[in-house]
Design a protein around this motif. Structure first.
Motif, PDB file in Angstrom:
ATOM      1  N   VAL A 186       0.842  -1.193   0.000  1.00  9.29           N
ATOM      2  CA  VAL A 186       0.000   0.000   0.000  1.00  9.29           C
ATOM      3  C   VAL A 186       0.877   1.243   0.000  1.00  9.29           C
ATOM      4  CG1 VAL A 186      -1.713   1.331   1.287  1.00  9.29           C
ATOM      5  CG2 VAL A 186      -1.899  -1.167   1.165  1.00  9.29           C
ATOM      6  N   ARG A 187       0.569   2.160  -0.917  1.00  6.67           N
ATOM      7  CA  ARG A 187       1.335   3.405  -1.013  1.00  6.67           C
ATOM      8  C   ARG A 187       0.401   4.609  -0.948  1.00  6.67           C
ATOM      9  NH1 ARG A 187       4.498   2.001  -6.655  1.00  6.67           N
ATOM     10  NH2 ARG A 187       5.184  -0.132  -6.111  1.00  6.67           N
ATOM     11  N   THR A 188       0.869   5.655  -0.270  1.00  6.22           N
ATOM     12  CA  THR A 188       0.187   6.953  -0.318  1.00  6.22           C
ATOM     13  C   THR A 188       0.806   7.743  -1.462  1.00  6.22           C
ATOM     14  OG1 THR A 188      -0.258   6.965   2.056  1.00  6.22           O
ATOM     15  CG2 THR A 188      -0.317   9.093   0.935  1.00  6.22           C
ATOM     16  N   ILE A 189       0.017   8.109  -2.440  1.00  3.71           N
ATOM     17  CA  ILE A 189       0.532   8.781  -3.636  1.00  3.71           C
ATOM     18  C   ILE A 189       0.811  10.254  -3.321  1.00  3.71           C
ATOM     19  CG2 ILE A 189       0.067   9.332  -6.057  1.00  3.71           C
ATOM     20  CD1 ILE A 189       0.343   6.331  -5.415  1.00  3.71           C
TER      21      ILE A 189
ATOM     22  N   SER B 257      -6.051  -1.749  -6.494  1.00  2.17           N
ATOM     23  CA  SER B 257      -7.135  -1.166  -5.704  1.00  2.17           C
ATOM     24  C   SER B 257      -6.723   0.227  -5.260  1.00  2.17           C
ATOM     25  CB  SER B 257      -7.434  -2.050  -4.484  1.00  2.17           C
ATOM     26  OG  SER B 257      -8.531  -1.547  -3.733  1.00  2.17           O
ATOM     27  N   TRP B 258      -7.689   1.162  -5.196  1.00  2.00           N
ATOM     28  CA  TRP B 258      -7.366   2.521  -4.752  1.00  2.00           C
ATOM     29  C   TRP B 258      -8.543   3.108  -3.979  1.00  2.00           C
ATOM     30  CZ3 TRP B 258     -10.772   6.230  -6.350  1.00  2.00           C
ATOM     31  CH2 TRP B 258     -11.482   6.012  -7.546  1.00  2.00           C
TER      32      TRP B 258
ATOM     33  N   LEU C 293      -7.760  15.912   0.934  1.00  2.00           N
ATOM     34  CA  LEU C 293      -7.868  14.555   0.391  1.00  2.00           C
ATOM     35  C   LEU C 293      -6.588  13.753   0.594  1.00  2.00           C
ATOM     36  CD1 LEU C 293      -9.456  15.253  -3.129  1.00  2.00           C
ATOM     37  CD2 LEU C 293     -10.646  14.875  -0.975  1.00  2.00           C
ATOM     38  N   ARG C 294      -6.760  12.436   0.508  1.00  2.00           N
ATOM     39  CA  ARG C 294      -5.628  11.518   0.381  1.00  2.00           C
ATOM     40  C   ARG C 294      -5.968  10.523  -0.723  1.00  2.00           C
ATOM     41  NH1 ARG C 294      -2.145  12.021   4.826  1.00  2.00           N
ATOM     42  NH2 ARG C 294      -3.162  13.145   6.534  1.00  2.00           N
ATOM     43  N   LEU C 295      -4.955  10.135  -1.465  1.00  2.00           N
ATOM     44  CA  LEU C 295      -5.088   9.104  -2.489  1.00  2.00           C
ATOM     45  C   LEU C 295      -4.126   7.976  -2.133  1.00  2.00           C
ATOM     46  CD1 LEU C 295      -6.088   8.001  -5.229  1.00  2.00           C
ATOM     47  CD2 LEU C 295      -4.290   9.366  -6.330  1.00  2.00           C
ATOM     48  N   MET C 296      -4.680   6.793  -1.877  1.00  2.00           N
ATOM     49  CA  MET C 296      -3.871   5.639  -1.507  1.00  2.00           C
ATOM     50  C   MET C 296      -4.166   4.493  -2.466  1.00  2.00           C
ATOM     51  SD  MET C 296      -4.081   5.838   2.685  1.00  2.00           S
ATOM     52  CE  MET C 296      -2.879   4.505   2.896  1.00  2.00           C
ATOM     53  N   VAL C 297      -3.123   3.735  -2.774  1.00  2.00           N
ATOM     54  CA  VAL C 297      -3.229   2.686  -3.790  1.00  2.00           C
ATOM     55  C   VAL C 297      -2.588   1.404  -3.272  1.00  2.00           C
ATOM     56  CG1 VAL C 297      -2.740   2.049  -6.179  1.00  2.00           C
ATOM     57  CG2 VAL C 297      -3.088   4.458  -5.588  1.00  2.00           C
ATOM     58  N   ALA C 298      -3.245   0.279  -3.543  1.00  2.00           N
ATOM     59  CA  ALA C 298      -2.665  -1.037  -3.251  1.00  2.00           C
ATOM     60  C   ALA C 298      -2.089  -1.614  -4.538  1.00  2.00           C
ATOM     61  CB  ALA C 298      -3.727  -1.964  -2.679  1.00  2.00           C
ATOM     62  N   TYR C 299      -0.850  -2.118  -4.444  1.00  2.00           N
ATOM     63  CA  TYR C 299      -0.158  -2.699  -5.594  1.00  2.00           C
ATOM     64  C   TYR C 299       0.128  -4.177  -5.336  1.00  2.00           C
ATOM     65  CZ  TYR C 299       0.802   2.073  -7.185  1.00  2.00           C
ATOM     66  OH  TYR C 299       0.679   3.378  -7.615  1.00  2.00           O
TER      67      TYR C 299
END
Length: 359
Positions: free
Chosen positions: A172-175, A233-234, A220-226
């Motif tokens: 999981v990363r915070t973009i 998933s985001w 806002l926050r945008l987080m993405v699972a890789y």
């Protein structure tokens, strides 16, 4: 005896911010702020302003209104509002409804058929709505305990799936904000399109989300699972005055195989807690008017037992005769489309005297 209307005052951005600062304990939805109005403007919509309502010198409520000009139904809409600063009793709410009726009937700059807003204690003239505009129940996660207690509060199924996702190597990363719109357009919007096609709903186009990220980035926050370096998933969360909302999300088929959405939301809770948020609303779940939310309800129930009832959206007709004709037309269109033309003709040809009077 009918009580006198509340006193109302339009708020500038500076007025709103000063008022909000004086009431730090009140949860103000982001949709009821000038910042959301700026976002609506960027989308080409027409915010009409924010008003405060007072009983003497006591602040009762605020409401931010958006103008809607759909055919045959010009209206003013308070999205996820109004915000209440005093006790929301049936009498106080009825008085606010009366005030808003008189306020916009007398406003020469607008001629709405109705005003739409959330009402907790519906009583005449409140009716409808012509169509529902906001969810009625949501699940809320308390972020005040330590992280171990938050995790322990999840259902066993969710805890197991989070652990499995970690073992499978989901990352999981915070973009970073500077990359939001590019990453969303190129990597994340295709996941939304896949999700919409799979689950049978229509999503906004990519420009909507890009505008959201650009205009409301401070909140806002945008987080993405890789998985194996590929986004699966985001989610986008909002934050305002110590309260966060799980606002938009999407997941690919690969995400479901790896349980990535569970790990992604858990990591988001930790980030939001560290940022000082005391709670996170997971938005709408299944209710009487929204049975289609059953699938997301199953997912969200894994994270909390706390279900909050949100006041239902209703209409406040300002021209009751025209409103009733329109409501009949829309009802017939749903039940017997061939009869709509005649009823809409009646609506169009109502005498000018009916249109102009205070029905």
């Amino acid at each position: 005896m009918t009580p006198a209307p509340y006193r109302f005052q339009q708020l500038s951005r500076e007025d709103f911010e000063a008022l909000a600062a004086r009431h730090a304990d009140v949860v103000i939805p982001l949709e009821q702020t000038p910042y959301w109005a700026d976002f609506e403007t960027r989308l080409g919509r027409d915010p009409y302003g924010i008003w405060a309502y007072y009983d003497g010198g006591k602040l009762i409520a605020t409401a931010s209104f958006l103008r809607s000009s759909r055919r045959f139904r010009p209206s003013l809409v308070a999205v996820n509002g109004p915000t209440w600063f005093a006790e929301r009793t049936p009498a106080a709410e009825a008085r606010l409804v009366q005030t808003i009726q008189e306020q916009f009937r007398a406003d020469p700059a607008v001629d709405p058929l109705y005003v739409r807003m959330q009402v907790e204690h519906p009583q005449p003239p409140v009716t409808g709505p012509l169509e529902h505009g906001w969810y009625e129940r949501e699940i809320v996660v308390d972020l005040t305990p330590d992280t171990e207690k938050i995790f322990a509060g999840f259902r066993p199924n969710a805890r197991n799936l989070i652990r499995k996702a970690e073992k499978l190597g989901v990352e999981v990363r915070t973009i970073e904000r500077a990359q939001w719109t590019t990453v969303f357009r190129t990597e994340l919007f295709p996941i939304m399109q896949e999700t919409a096609a799979r689950d049978g709903f229509s999503s906004f186009d990519s420009a909507f989300y890009e505008t959201l990220l650009d205009e409301l980035g401070d909140y806002l926050r945008l987080m993405v699972a890789y998985m194996d370096g590929k986004p699966v998933s985001w989610l986008i969360t909002t934050e305002y005055r110590g309260y966060s909302v799980y606002y938009f999300a999407a997941s690919s088929r690969d995400a479901r195989k790896t349980n990535a959405p569970y790990l992604l939301l858990w990591e988001a809770f930790k980030v939001l807690k560290d940022a000082g948020n005391t709670g996170c609303g997971l938005t709408g779940i299944e209710s009487e008017n929204y049975p289609s939310l059953a699938n997301v309800t199953t997912f969200k129930r894994n994270f909390s037992k706390t279900i909050v009832t949100v006041p239902t959206t209703y209409d406040i007709p300002l021209r009751p005769v025209r409103y009733r004709v329109l409501a009949s037309a829309l009802r017939v269109r749903r039940e017997a489309p061939s009869a709509v033309a005649g009823i809409l003709g009646r609506l169009k040809n109502l005498p000018a005297a009916v249109k102009g009077r205070r029905d």
